[in-house]
Write a protein that holds these residues in place. Structure first.
Motif, PDB file in Angstrom:
ATOM      1  N   THR A 100       0.812  -1.226   0.000  1.00  0.00           N
ATOM      2  CA  THR A 100       0.000   0.000   0.000  1.00  0.00           C
ATOM      3  C   THR A 100       0.839   1.268   0.000  1.00  0.00           C
ATOM      4  O   THR A 100       0.295   2.377  -0.065  1.00  0.00           O
ATOM      5  CB  THR A 100      -0.910   0.030   1.238  1.00  0.00           C
ATOM      6  N   HIS A 101       2.165   1.115   0.038  1.00  0.00           N
ATOM      7  CA  HIS A 101       3.070   2.265   0.077  1.00  0.00           C
ATOM      8  C   HIS A 101       2.709   3.197   1.235  1.00  0.00           C
ATOM      9  O   HIS A 101       2.620   4.414   1.068  1.00  0.00           O
ATOM     10  CB  HIS A 101       3.057   3.038  -1.249  1.00  0.00           C
ATOM     11  N   THR A 102       2.518   2.636   2.400  1.00  0.00           N
ATOM     12  CA  THR A 102       2.160   3.436   3.573  1.00  0.00           C
ATOM     13  C   THR A 102       3.154   3.196   4.696  1.00  0.00           C
ATOM     14  O   THR A 102       3.725   2.112   4.835  1.00  0.00           O
ATOM     15  CB  THR A 102       0.749   3.096   4.088  1.00  0.00           C
ATOM     16  N   MET A 103       3.360   4.245   5.486  1.00  0.00           N
ATOM     17  CA  MET A 103       4.203   4.152   6.671  1.00  0.00           C
ATOM     18  C   MET A 103       3.351   4.500   7.880  1.00  0.00           C
ATOM     19  O   MET A 103       2.726   5.569   7.933  1.00  0.00           O
ATOM     20  CB  MET A 103       5.380   5.128   6.585  1.00  0.00           C
ATOM     21  N   THR A 133      -0.796   7.026  10.147  1.00  0.00           N
ATOM     22  CA  THR A 133      -0.424   6.331   8.916  1.00  0.00           C
ATOM     23  C   THR A 133      -0.465   7.339   7.775  1.00  0.00           C
ATOM     24  O   THR A 133      -1.446   8.073   7.612  1.00  0.00           O
ATOM     25  CB  THR A 133      -1.375   5.163   8.620  1.00  0.00           C
ATOM     26  N   VAL A 134       0.620   7.385   6.994  1.00  0.00           N
ATOM     27  CA  VAL A 134       0.691   8.321   5.874  1.00  0.00           C
ATOM     28  C   VAL A 134       1.092   7.567   4.614  1.00  0.00           C
ATOM     29  O   VAL A 134       1.777   6.534   4.662  1.00  0.00           O
ATOM     30  CB  VAL A 134       1.702   9.449   6.139  1.00  0.00           C
ATOM     31  N   ASN A 135       0.658   8.073   3.481  1.00  0.00           N
ATOM     32  CA  ASN A 135       1.067   7.530   2.186  1.00  0.00           C
ATOM     33  C   ASN A 135       2.447   8.064   1.821  1.00  0.00           C
ATOM     34  O   ASN A 135       2.782   9.204   2.150  1.00  0.00           O
ATOM     35  CB  ASN A 135       0.062   7.911   1.105  1.00  0.00           C
ATOM     36  N   VAL A 136       3.222   7.244   1.132  1.00  0.00           N
ATOM     37  CA  VAL A 136       4.547   7.647   0.673  1.00  0.00           C
ATOM     38  C   VAL A 136       4.592   7.510  -0.843  1.00  0.00           C
ATOM     39  O   VAL A 136       4.352   6.424  -1.381  1.00  0.00           O
ATOM     40  CB  VAL A 136       5.657   6.796   1.316  1.00  0.00           C
ATOM     41  N   ASP A 137       4.879   8.598  -1.532  1.00  0.00           N
ATOM     42  CA  ASP A 137       4.975   8.618  -2.992  1.00  0.00           C
ATOM     43  C   ASP A 137       6.377   8.157  -3.390  1.00  0.00           C
ATOM     44  O   ASP A 137       7.347   8.923  -3.285  1.00  0.00           O
ATOM     45  CB  ASP A 137       4.701  10.025  -3.508  1.00  0.00           C
ATOM     46  N   LEU A 138       6.491   6.921  -3.847  1.00  0.00           N
ATOM     47  CA  LEU A 138       7.806   6.379  -4.171  1.00  0.00           C
ATOM     48  C   LEU A 138       8.438   7.053  -5.374  1.00  0.00           C
ATOM     49  O   LEU A 138       9.658   6.978  -5.559  1.00  0.00           O
ATOM     50  CB  LEU A 138       7.710   4.872  -4.401  1.00  0.00           C
ATOM     51  N   ASN A 139       7.657   7.721  -6.195  1.00  0.00           N
ATOM     52  CA  ASN A 139       8.242   8.455  -7.319  1.00  0.00           C
ATOM     53  C   ASN A 139       9.118   9.600  -6.827  1.00  0.00           C
ATOM     54  O   ASN A 139      10.026  10.044  -7.534  1.00  0.00           O
ATOM     55  CB  ASN A 139       7.140   9.001  -8.230  1.00  0.00           C
TER      56      ASN A 139
END
Length: 580
Positions: free
Chosen positions: A258-261, A282-288
């Motif tokens: 889910t690309h979340t931390m 919990t936050v989303n992390v934009d891997l781009n």
């Protein structure tokens, strides 16, 4: 019409210097380390973390009762960072967990905070904000530099941060300066915070920085608009007790699908290590933004920076790393990796040091660094010790059969200020991460150059109030070799300037001019400059005139009523070892 001229020279100078070195107590740090919970051993043959080779990086690894602590900063105007080694990278395609105890000091005496960081900056372990001469506390060693009141864009500011990165900030929330006084002060990133907090963002992205405008006169037509920035972060969570002088446990859980931390703070009790519910975000992390080349990896680490006047330590004790799935709850068991401990001695003192502390040594005596290399596990070959001093390799040392070694450094090899000795134990095929000993050689505060004898430019007799600039050739250079974090104040005072022929006083006097203010020099000292030394910059030298323009600094305020002739006077310069 024949013009009458007046010539003004500064023909006598008096230099005042108050000497002495201010001692800084480290009782808060000693107490924090003495009460540190159990943690991992981070250095050795399979080290998970390392520091950079940059002299300005103050971070180091400190032995505690069970394991090691990371000392990111231990005093004011410092920056420190530790980063994962290549073999301990953060796998973005797998679920990962990082956990640590953190210590940020107490109340108004707290440090600025720290950040957990994932990054793919091209500078790798040398990634750091573009500080310039002095670290800036609000950056926490990862955000951009807001020291320019006329930045082009937020994107330009973001380019001074660690690039291709994501950071979770644990901030004590002290940087909330706003309104007309804020531009150029680098003291507004925490705007909106009323207590310590945690929050996440992308240091290398312009969208992380929210611009605030201070309008100039006539909407910027007469005087320019000025700007300052605060941080626009995700998942902001108030943590009121974060700076209460206690250790706090923080856990970061990465979910690859889910690309979340998810971050959980205060999820363990410091004295018993008992699990607690804590508070989470919990936050989303934009891997781009973190992994733009889609390698599937990132370098992880801890960063911190402190402001001038902030002396509390910033400490962390890792209990779980991405390559260490088992939680540490008691004493760390020996692992199959060499360990290195160090001790510095000299003819007058024997001081047990850790890798982050400065050891006071006389400037005229040799200094001996002693230690022991202890192979553990199945190590068979006896290692040697590679020694470097300030980046220059010294002779390799062979330890005794019991692992003890001693390296003597001649006084002529040491420079005033902070000298760094790095020790690496190595065999033909393996080597440890560097262990650093910082030797603080007694330095001094002095004028490296001081000359204002050329005086001021020749000019016609004044018919109105005028500011007269300096003649070329002025030199005011201060050198502080007492080490990074030392502070000094330069002040000036002046008596009456008189006609060399008649002895009559001049209508006017030297003045100190800054942007928008003019202060006459009198017999009472006027502060010209205060500075915190970073001995990694120009060997501690500061060119005072480089801070001035033709229209600022020491100028002559000429007034009507002065007869033609040559005038002279005295400017007294005083250099104090701490800001007034």
């Amino acid at each position: 019409m024949l013009k009458r001229w007046l010539s003004v020279g500064v023909v006598m100078l008096i230099m005042g210097l108050t000497s002495g070195v201010t001692a800084h107590a480290d009782s808060a740090e000693d107490h924090a380390l003495a009460t540190a919970p159990a943690g991992m051993t981070l250095t050795g043959d399979d080290a998970s973390l390392t520091t950079s080779d940059q002299a300005a990086n103050q971070a180091g690894f400190v032995p505690i009762r069970h394991g090691q602590a990371v000392a990111l900063t231990t005093g004011e105007a410092q920056a420190g960072a530790v980063w994962s080694t290549n073999t301990h990278a953060f796998h973005l395609t797998q679920n990962q967990t990082i956990a640590a105890w953190v210590y940020l000091g107490c109340g108004q005496q707290a440090s600025d905070g720290l950040a957990f960081v994932l990054q793919n900056d091209s500078r790798m372990v040398n990634a750091t904000p573009q500080f310039g001469a002095t670290p800036i506390g609000e950056t926490l060693g990862v955000w951009g530099i807001d020291a320019d009141p006329f930045p082009a864009t937020a994107t330009a500011l973001s380019r001074t941060a660690i690039q291709n990165s994501w950071a979770l900030a644990l901030s004590t929330g002290r940087h909330t300066q706003a309104n007309a006084t804020a531009p150029g002060q680098a003291n507004s990133f925490d705007l909106g915070a009323t207590t310590p907090y945690l929050a996440a963002g992308y240091p290398g992205s312009g969208t992380t920085y929210q611009r605030h405008k201070v309008s100039g006169t006539l909407g910027g037509l007469l005087t320019p608009n000025r700007y300052y920035y605060s941080l626009a972060l995700q998942g902001r969570l108030a943590v009121p007790n974060l700076a209460n002088g206690q250790w706090h446990h923080v856990t970061l859980r990465w979910r690859a699908a889910t690309h979340t931390m998810t971050v959980i703070v205060n999820d363990r009790q410091a004295t018993t290590n008992a699990a607690e519910s804590g508070t989470r975000r919990t936050v989303n992390v934009d891997l781009n933004r973190v992994d733009p080349n889609h390698t599937g990896y990132a370098r992880w680490g801890l960063t911190a920076a402190t402001s001038t006047g902030v002396t509390a330590p910033t400490l962390a004790v890792l209990t779980q790393s991405p390559r260490q799935p088992k939680q540490v709850t008691s004493a760390v068991k020996p692992q199959s990796k060499p360990k290195m401990t160090t001790r510095a001695t000299n003819a007058h003192a024997a001081v047990t040091v850790t890798s982050h502390r400065s050891v006071q040594v006389p400037s005229t005596h040799p200094t001996t660094v002693t230690g022991r290399v202890t192979p553990t596990g199945t190590a068979s070959a006896r290692p040697t010790v590679q020694v470097t001093l300030n980046g220059q390799r010294l002779a390799t040392t062979k330890p005794q059969p019991n692992g003890k070694f001693a390296v003597t450094i001649d006084a002529a090899q040491l420079r005033p200020g902070t000298d760094r000795v790095k020790l690496v134990a190595q065999t033909a095929t393996r080597r440890t991460e560097p262990t650093t000993v910082a030797l603080h050689v007694a330095g001094k505060l002095t004028f490296a150059a001081l000359s204002t004898a050329p005086g001021f430019q020749k000019m016609p007799v004044a018919t109105k109030n005028e500011l007269v600039t300096r003649q070329p050739g002025w030199q005011i250079v201060v050198q502080d070799t007492r080490g990074t974090g030392s502070r000094w104040t330069l002040s000036a005072q002046s008596g009456t300037f008189v006609n060399e022929t008649t002895g009559r006083p001049m209508a006017g006097a030297p003045v100190y001019v800054t942007d928008g203010t003019m202060t006459p020099l009198s017999r009472v000292p006027t502060t010209i400059m205060t500075h915190t030394t970073n001995d990694a910059q120009a060997d501690g030298k500061t060119n005072v005139l480089a801070q001035w323009s033709a229209k600022t600094g020491i100028l002559l305020h000429a007034q009507p009523g002065t007869a033609a002739g040559r005038y002279h006077g005295t400017i007294t310069w005083t250099l104090n070892n701490a800001p007034e």
